[in-house]
Design a protein around this motif. Structure first.
Motif, PDB file in Angstrom:
ATOM      1  N   TRP A   1       3.043  -4.046   7.593  1.00  0.00           N
ATOM      2  CA  TRP A   1       3.283  -2.631   6.958  1.00  0.00           C
ATOM      3  C   TRP A   1       4.857  -2.534   6.577  1.00  0.00           C
ATOM      4  CZ3 TRP A   1       4.879   2.304   7.799  1.00  0.00           C
ATOM      5  CH2 TRP A   1       4.632   3.248   6.853  1.00  0.00           C
TER       6      TRP A   1
ATOM      7  N   TYR B   1       1.401  -9.846   0.177  1.00  0.00           N
ATOM      8  CA  TYR B   1       2.159  -8.796  -0.448  1.00  0.00           C
ATOM      9  C   TYR B   1       1.964  -8.931  -1.826  1.00  0.00           C
ATOM     10  CZ  TYR B   1       4.839  -7.917   4.014  1.00  0.00           C
ATOM     11  OH  TYR B   1       4.982  -7.861   5.226  1.00  0.00           O
TER      12      TYR B   1
ATOM     13  N   ASN C   1       7.878  -2.848   3.468  1.00  0.00           N
ATOM     14  CA  ASN C   1       8.627  -1.769   2.795  1.00  0.00           C
ATOM     15  C   ASN C   1       9.920  -1.829   3.176  1.00  0.00           C
ATOM     16  OD1 ASN C   1       6.466   0.108   1.523  1.00  0.00           O
ATOM     17  ND2 ASN C   1       5.596  -0.339   3.403  1.00  0.00           N
ATOM     18  N   ASP C   2      10.888  -2.101   2.373  1.00  0.00           N
ATOM     19  CA  ASP C   2      12.628  -2.452   2.468  1.00  0.00           C
ATOM     20  C   ASP C   2      12.957  -1.034   2.847  1.00  0.00           C
ATOM     21  OD1 ASP C   2      12.252  -4.899   1.628  1.00  0.00           O
ATOM     22  OD2 ASP C   2      13.022  -4.644  -0.335  1.00  0.00           O
TER      23      ASP C   2
ATOM     24  N   ILE D   1       6.624   2.682   0.032  1.00  0.00           N
ATOM     25  CA  ILE D   1       7.259   3.670   0.387  1.00  0.00           C
ATOM     26  C   ILE D   1       8.856   3.662   0.141  1.00  0.00           C
ATOM     27  CG2 ILE D   1       8.254   4.751   2.606  1.00  0.00           C
ATOM     28  CD1 ILE D   1       5.255   4.724   2.231  1.00  0.00           C
ATOM     29  N   THR D   2       9.518   4.591  -0.556  1.00  0.00           N
ATOM     30  CA  THR D   2      10.710   4.571  -0.983  1.00  0.00           C
ATOM     31  C   THR D   2      11.423   6.000  -0.742  1.00  0.00           C
ATOM     32  OG1 THR D   2      10.237   5.486  -3.296  1.00  0.00           O
ATOM     33  CG2 THR D   2       9.967   3.227  -3.057  1.00  0.00           C
TER      34      THR D   2
ATOM     35  N   LYS E   1       4.103  -4.200  -1.761  1.00  0.00           N
ATOM     36  CA  LYS E   1       5.536  -4.015  -1.391  1.00  0.00           C
ATOM     37  C   LYS E   1       5.947  -2.838  -1.985  1.00  0.00           C
ATOM     38  CE  LYS E   1       6.506  -7.998  -3.291  1.00  0.00           C
ATOM     39  NZ  LYS E   1       7.436  -8.986  -4.045  1.00  0.00           N
ATOM     40  N   ASN E   2       6.903  -2.365  -0.935  1.00  0.00           N
ATOM     41  CA  ASN E   2       7.682  -1.141  -1.160  1.00  0.00           C
ATOM     42  C   ASN E   2       7.093  -0.017  -1.927  1.00  0.00           C
ATOM     43  OD1 ASN E   2      10.234  -2.484  -0.521  1.00  0.00           O
ATOM     44  ND2 ASN E   2      10.107  -3.996  -2.091  1.00  0.00           N
TER      45      ASN E   2
END
Length: 81
Positions: free
Chosen positions: A45, A76, A49-50, A6-7, A3-4
């Motif tokens: 995917w 996840y 990713n929030d 990508i930020t 999870k997350n």
């Protein structure tokens, strides 16, 4: 799938538009039974990713989730520290 991953710390904000602009066409394709498995993986995917998910409407999220198994989030994992 983590999870997350990508930020905003590791991805330029302009990339949000690249990914989120693909969703309407992918919803059309998957609705027509085209490229189903690849699109399902992409949906998982994006939803993991929030960074991207927060840019989608509730309707888009609901429609994307309608093509996934109800327990898709079980895949996840949190990023290791």
């Amino acid at each position: 799938m983590y999870k997350n991953v990508i930020t905003s710390e590791n991805t330029d904000d302009s990339h949000k538009e690249v990914i989120t602009s693909q969703i309407p066409e992918q919803l059309t394709q998957i609705g027509a039974d085209d490229n189903v498995e690849a699109i399902k993986e992409h949906f998982k995917w994006v939803l993991a990713n929030d960074f991207y998910k927060d840019e989608l409407s509730a309707e888009q999220i609901t429609e994307m989730e309608s093509y996934l198994d109800s327990d898709y989030q079980d895949e996840y994992e949190d990023l290791p520290e």
